[in-house]
Design a protein around this motif. Structure first.
Motif, PDB file in Angstrom:
ATOM      1  N   LEU A   9       0.828  -1.205   0.000  1.00 45.53           N
ATOM      2  CA  LEU A   9       0.000   0.000   0.000  1.00 45.53           C
ATOM      3  C   LEU A   9       0.864   1.256   0.000  1.00 45.53           C
ATOM      4  CD1 LEU A   9      -3.042   0.268  -0.136  1.00 45.53           C
ATOM      5  CD2 LEU A   9      -3.053   0.758   2.296  1.00 45.53           C
ATOM      6  N   ARG A  10       2.009   1.189   0.682  1.00 48.29           N
ATOM      7  CA  ARG A  10       2.931   2.313   0.665  1.00 48.29           C
ATOM      8  C   ARG A  10       3.391   2.598  -0.773  1.00 48.29           C
ATOM      9  NH1 ARG A  10       1.355   3.414   5.214  1.00 48.29           N
ATOM     10  NH2 ARG A  10       2.629   3.586   7.064  1.00 48.29           N
ATOM     11  N   ARG A  11       3.691   1.542  -1.518  1.00 46.66           N
ATOM     12  CA  ARG A  11       4.147   1.700  -2.901  1.00 46.66           C
ATOM     13  C   ARG A  11       3.048   2.305  -3.765  1.00 46.66           C
ATOM     14  NH1 ARG A  11       5.124  -3.405  -3.791  1.00 46.66           N
ATOM     15  NH2 ARG A  11       7.033  -3.238  -2.556  1.00 46.66           N
ATOM     16  N   ARG A  12       1.828   1.868  -3.566  1.00 49.11           N
ATOM     17  CA  ARG A  12       0.715   2.408  -4.346  1.00 49.11           C
ATOM     18  C   ARG A  12       0.530   3.899  -4.069  1.00 49.11           C
ATOM     19  NH1 ARG A  12      -5.638   1.898  -3.182  1.00 49.11           N
ATOM     20  NH2 ARG A  12      -6.441   2.379  -5.240  1.00 49.11           N
ATOM     21  N   ARG A  13       0.590   4.265  -2.795  1.00 48.96           N
ATOM     22  CA  ARG A  13       0.413   5.669  -2.425  1.00 48.96           C
ATOM     23  C   ARG A  13       1.563   6.522  -2.971  1.00 48.96           C
ATOM     24  NH1 ARG A  13      -0.301   6.727   3.818  1.00 48.96           N
ATOM     25  NH2 ARG A  13      -1.932   5.159   3.452  1.00 48.96           N
ATOM     26  N   LEU A  14       2.761   5.967  -2.936  1.00 44.76           N
ATOM     27  CA  LEU A  14       3.934   6.700  -3.411  1.00 44.76           C
ATOM     28  C   LEU A  14       3.835   7.021  -4.897  1.00 44.76           C
ATOM     29  CD1 LEU A  14       6.828   7.795  -3.068  1.00 44.76           C
ATOM     30  CD2 LEU A  14       7.654   5.451  -3.441  1.00 44.76           C
ATOM     31  N   VAL A  15       3.540   6.017  -5.718  1.00 49.93           N
ATOM     32  CA  VAL A  15       3.508   6.273  -7.164  1.00 49.93           C
ATOM     33  C   VAL A  15       2.353   7.206  -7.526  1.00 49.93           C
ATOM     34  CG1 VAL A  15       4.648   4.088  -7.696  1.00 49.93           C
ATOM     35  CG2 VAL A  15       2.155   4.182  -7.684  1.00 49.93           C
ATOM     36  N   SER A  16       1.266   7.124  -6.766  1.00 55.32           N
ATOM     37  CA  SER A  16       0.146   8.037  -7.008  1.00 55.32           C
ATOM     38  C   SER A  16       0.553   9.478  -6.734  1.00 55.32           C
ATOM     39  CB  SER A  16      -1.041   7.643  -6.119  1.00 55.32           C
ATOM     40  OG  SER A  16      -2.104   8.558  -6.269  1.00 55.32           O
ATOM     41  N   GLU A  17       1.289   9.699  -5.649  1.00 55.68           N
ATOM     42  CA  GLU A  17       1.740  11.042  -5.300  1.00 55.68           C
ATOM     43  C   GLU A  17       2.775  11.554  -6.305  1.00 55.68           C
ATOM     44  OE1 GLU A  17       1.012  13.464  -2.547  1.00 55.68           O
ATOM     45  OE2 GLU A  17      -0.692  12.336  -3.321  1.00 55.68           O
ATOM     46  N   LEU A  18       3.666  10.680  -6.747  1.00 56.60           N
ATOM     47  CA  LEU A  18       4.666  11.094  -7.731  1.00 56.60           C
ATOM     48  C   LEU A  18       4.001  11.549  -9.030  1.00 56.60           C
ATOM     49  CD1 LEU A  18       7.422   8.353  -7.259  1.00 56.60           C
ATOM     50  CD2 LEU A  18       7.536  10.766  -6.577  1.00 56.60           C
ATOM     51  N   ARG A  19       2.994  10.818  -9.456  1.00 54.75           N
ATOM     52  CA  ARG A  19       2.274  11.192 -10.686  1.00 54.75           C
ATOM     53  C   ARG A  19       1.533  12.518 -10.486  1.00 54.75           C
ATOM     54  NH1 ARG A  19       0.146   6.716 -11.346  1.00 54.75           N
ATOM     55  NH2 ARG A  19      -1.808   7.044 -10.224  1.00 54.75           N
ATOM     56  N   ARG A  20       0.895  12.674  -9.318  1.00 53.81           N
ATOM     57  CA  ARG A  20       0.143  13.901  -9.048  1.00 53.81           C
ATOM     58  C   ARG A  20       1.060  15.118  -9.009  1.00 53.81           C
ATOM     59  NH1 ARG A  20      -0.982  17.234  -5.027  1.00 53.81           N
ATOM     60  NH2 ARG A  20       0.321  16.086  -3.529  1.00 53.81           N
ATOM     61  N   LEU A  21       2.214  14.979  -8.364  1.00 54.50           N
ATOM     62  CA  LEU A  21       3.128  16.104  -8.239  1.00 54.50           C
ATOM     63  C   LEU A  21       3.758  16.478  -9.590  1.00 54.50           C
ATOM     64  CD1 LEU A  21       4.775  15.132  -4.848  1.00 54.50           C
ATOM     65  CD2 LEU A  21       3.343  17.136  -5.284  1.00 54.50           C
ATOM     66  N   ARG A  22       4.010  15.477 -10.428  1.00 52.95           N
ATOM     67  CA  ARG A  22       4.525  15.781 -11.772  1.00 52.95           C
ATOM     68  C   ARG A  22       3.502  16.577 -12.563  1.00 52.95           C
ATOM     69  NH1 ARG A  22       3.335  13.841 -16.425  1.00 52.95           N
ATOM     70  NH2 ARG A  22       2.396  11.905 -15.661  1.00 52.95           N
ATOM     71  N   GLU A  23       2.246  16.126 -12.489  1.00 51.90           N
ATOM     72  CA  GLU A  23       1.195  16.823 -13.231  1.00 51.90           C
ATOM     73  C   GLU A  23       0.984  18.234 -12.692  1.00 51.90           C
ATOM     74  OE1 GLU A  23      -2.000  14.093 -12.754  1.00 51.90           O
ATOM     75  OE2 GLU A  23      -1.381  12.802 -14.424  1.00 51.90           O
ATOM     76  N   THR A  24       1.071  18.392 -11.372  1.00 53.40           N
ATOM     77  CA  THR A  24       0.936  19.717 -10.761  1.00 53.40           C
ATOM     78  C   THR A  24       2.056  20.647 -11.231  1.00 53.40           C
ATOM     79  OG1 THR A  24      -0.137  18.801  -8.795  1.00 53.40           O
ATOM     80  CG2 THR A  24       0.861  20.979  -8.573  1.00 53.40           C
ATOM     81  N   ALA A  25       3.239  20.072 -11.421  1.00 54.71           N
ATOM     82  CA  ALA A  25       4.379  20.862 -11.892  1.00 54.71           C
ATOM     83  C   ALA A  25       4.276  21.185 -13.379  1.00 54.71           C
ATOM     84  CB  ALA A  25       5.684  20.123 -11.614  1.00 54.71           C
ATOM     85  N   GLY A  26       3.297  20.581 -14.051  1.00 59.45           N
ATOM     86  CA  GLY A  26       3.102  20.849 -15.474  1.00 59.45           C
ATOM     87  C   GLY A  26       4.151  20.217 -16.363  1.00 59.45           C
ATOM     88  N   LEU A  27       4.726  19.093 -15.927  1.00 62.98           N
ATOM     89  CA  LEU A  27       5.767  18.426 -16.689  1.00 62.98           C
ATOM     90  C   LEU A  27       5.250  17.140 -17.319  1.00 62.98           C
ATOM     91  CD1 LEU A  27       8.716  18.762 -14.142  1.00 62.98           C
ATOM     92  CD2 LEU A  27       8.411  20.065 -16.254  1.00 62.98           C
ATOM     93  N   THR A  28       5.705  16.850 -18.516  1.00 61.84           N
ATOM     94  CA  THR A  28       5.388  15.574 -19.159  1.00 61.84           C
ATOM     95  C   THR A  28       6.411  14.532 -18.717  1.00 61.84           C
ATOM     96  OG1 THR A  28       6.790  15.953 -21.102  1.00 61.84           O
ATOM     97  CG2 THR A  28       4.513  16.801 -21.190  1.00 61.84           C
ATOM     98  N   ILE A  29       6.101  13.278 -18.956  1.00 61.52           N
ATOM     99  CA  ILE A  29       7.038  12.201 -18.624  1.00 61.52           C
ATOM    100  C   ILE A  29       8.336  12.382 -19.398  1.00 61.52           C
ATOM    101  CG2 ILE A  29       7.424   9.717 -18.956  1.00 61.52           C
ATOM    102  CD1 ILE A  29       4.529   9.263 -18.153  1.00 61.52           C
ATOM    103  N   GLU A  30       8.218  12.796 -20.654  1.00 60.28           N
ATOM    104  CA  GLU A  30       9.412  13.005 -21.489  1.00 60.28           C
ATOM    105  C   GLU A  30      10.298  14.110 -20.910  1.00 60.28           C
ATOM    106  OE1 GLU A  30       6.326  12.717 -22.595  1.00 60.28           O
ATOM    107  OE2 GLU A  30       6.490  10.759 -23.591  1.00 60.28           O
ATOM    108  N   GLU A  31       9.677  15.193 -20.453  1.00 58.88           N
ATOM    109  CA  GLU A  31      10.446  16.306 -19.894  1.00 58.88           C
ATOM    110  C   GLU A  31      11.167  15.898 -18.608  1.00 58.88           C
ATOM    111  OE1 GLU A  31       7.802  20.125 -21.463  1.00 58.88           O
ATOM    112  OE2 GLU A  31       7.228  19.067 -19.622  1.00 58.88           O
ATOM    113  N   VAL A  32      10.511  15.072 -17.801  1.00 62.10           N
ATOM    114  CA  VAL A  32      11.147  14.590 -16.578  1.00 62.10           C
ATOM    115  C   VAL A  32      12.344  13.712 -16.925  1.00 62.10           C
ATOM    116  CG1 VAL A  32      10.851  13.196 -14.495  1.00 62.10           C
ATOM    117  CG2 VAL A  32       9.010  14.708 -15.252  1.00 62.10           C
ATOM    118  N   GLY A  33      12.169  12.847 -17.914  1.00 60.46           N
ATOM    119  CA  GLY A  33      13.275  12.002 -18.344  1.00 60.46           C
ATOM    120  C   GLY A  33      14.477  12.818 -18.786  1.00 60.46           C
ATOM    121  N   GLU A  34      14.215  13.883 -19.520  1.00 58.19           N
ATOM    122  CA  GLU A  34      15.302  14.749 -19.976  1.00 58.19           C
ATOM    123  C   GLU A  34      16.012  15.416 -18.803  1.00 58.19           C
ATOM    124  OE1 GLU A  34      13.696  17.532 -22.714  1.00 58.19           O
ATOM    125  OE2 GLU A  34      13.241  16.028 -24.265  1.00 58.19           O
TER     126      GLU A  34
END
Length: 282
Positions: A9-34
């Motif tokens: 459950l910790r892992r599920r909550r973590l990845v959910s928060e990581l996705r939410r924070l990336r979207e809040t920052a307005g970044l795409t997955i590609e931009e994060v990779g770069e």
């Protein structure tokens, strides 16, 4: 391990928060990779939970997202907790660890089973007969391990803070002679015993009900103690399982379960039917 605190459950909550924070920052997955000088596919696999994520990766990602210090430290700690070993890890080669982790974390489960007795309610003889028939090439050692795992899972129903279980079983599962009449007599007694627990609601959909809402197949709805962890629907297939987490999907299955409950016998009527079936096996 306290309910709601497992690595799963910790892992599920973590990845959910990581996705939410990336979207809040307005970044795409590609931009994060770069920015992190890694492939976009790595970020995608992390956000979908297909690979683990190290505390260092979390720190790098959150720094790229401009997260505040408190959030960064909280999620780095969550990443550490998500990497811990759980008791079910030793069974990872025979069962989906993700499901067992969710089950261990859940405070309530609603489930329907049409063709067999649900695993949490099976007696040992029934489990052994079922595994032998479904997996004819399984060795005696593998069957023993599967039985041991099932017993460990069943312990959730008798803990100090037990899992709340609402199960609906099709009459067909009660009539099917898995392991023969002798095994089924023991299994009927097990159902009556577990069904009498205060944290268990057990209902049977009789043949007389005709068609019903869950004719498509079995499913499990898992609910967790924290609001941060939304419900999950699990649908098992022969080779794998499907997890539905979209709110619309969960709502659809919750409604289906409510319709199913209305088609089923009451708890008392269900116990009476099980008792009657047991008598026919004498």
């Amino acid at each position: 391990m306290p309910r709601g605190s497992s690595p799963t459950l910790r892992r599920r909550r973590l990845v959910s928060e990581l996705r939410r924070l990336r979207e809040t920052a307005g970044l795409t997955i590609e931009e994060v990779g770069e920015r992190l000088e890694c492939s976009a596919s790595k970020i995608s696999r992390i956000e979908t939970g297909r690979v683990g994520v190290s505390p260092r990766d979390v720190r790098d990602m959150l720094t790229a997202y401009g997260a505040d210090t408190a959030t960064l430290e909280e999620l780095v700690q969550l990443a550490r907790e998500a990497r811990r070993k759980a008791w079910w890890d030793e069974f990872g080669d025979i069962v989906p660890g993700r499901y067992v982790g969710y089950e261990a974390d859940a405070d309530s489960i609603r489930t329907y089973q049409g063709l067999m007795i649900p695993g949490l309610l099976q007696c040992e003889a029934y489990t052994r007969a079922l595994i032998s028939q479904v997996l004819p090439d399984a060795s005696a050692a593998e069957i023993d391990r599967r039985v041991r795992l099932r017993k460990a899972r069943q312990a959730l129903l008798s803990e100090d803070d037990p899992l709340r279980l609402h199960v609906v079983i099709d009459e067909a599962a009660l009539r099917r002679l898995v392991g023969g009449a002798g095994v089924m007599r023991v299994q009927m007694a097990r159902l009556l015993e577990v069904g009498a627990l205060p944290n268990v609601t057990m209902q049977v959909v009789p043949f007389s009900a005709g068609g019903h809402a869950a004719m498509d197949g079995p499913f499990v709805i898992l609910s967790f103690p924290e609001q941060l962890d939304p419900d999950v629907v699990y649908i098992e297939s022969t080779r794998s399982g499907v997890y539905l987490e979209q709110q619309s999907d969960v709502h659809s299955y919750a409604e289906m379960f409510e319709r199913l409950v209305k088609s089923a016998l009451s708890q008392r009527e269900s116990a009476t039917l099980i008792t009657e079936i047991a008598r026919t096996l004498a």
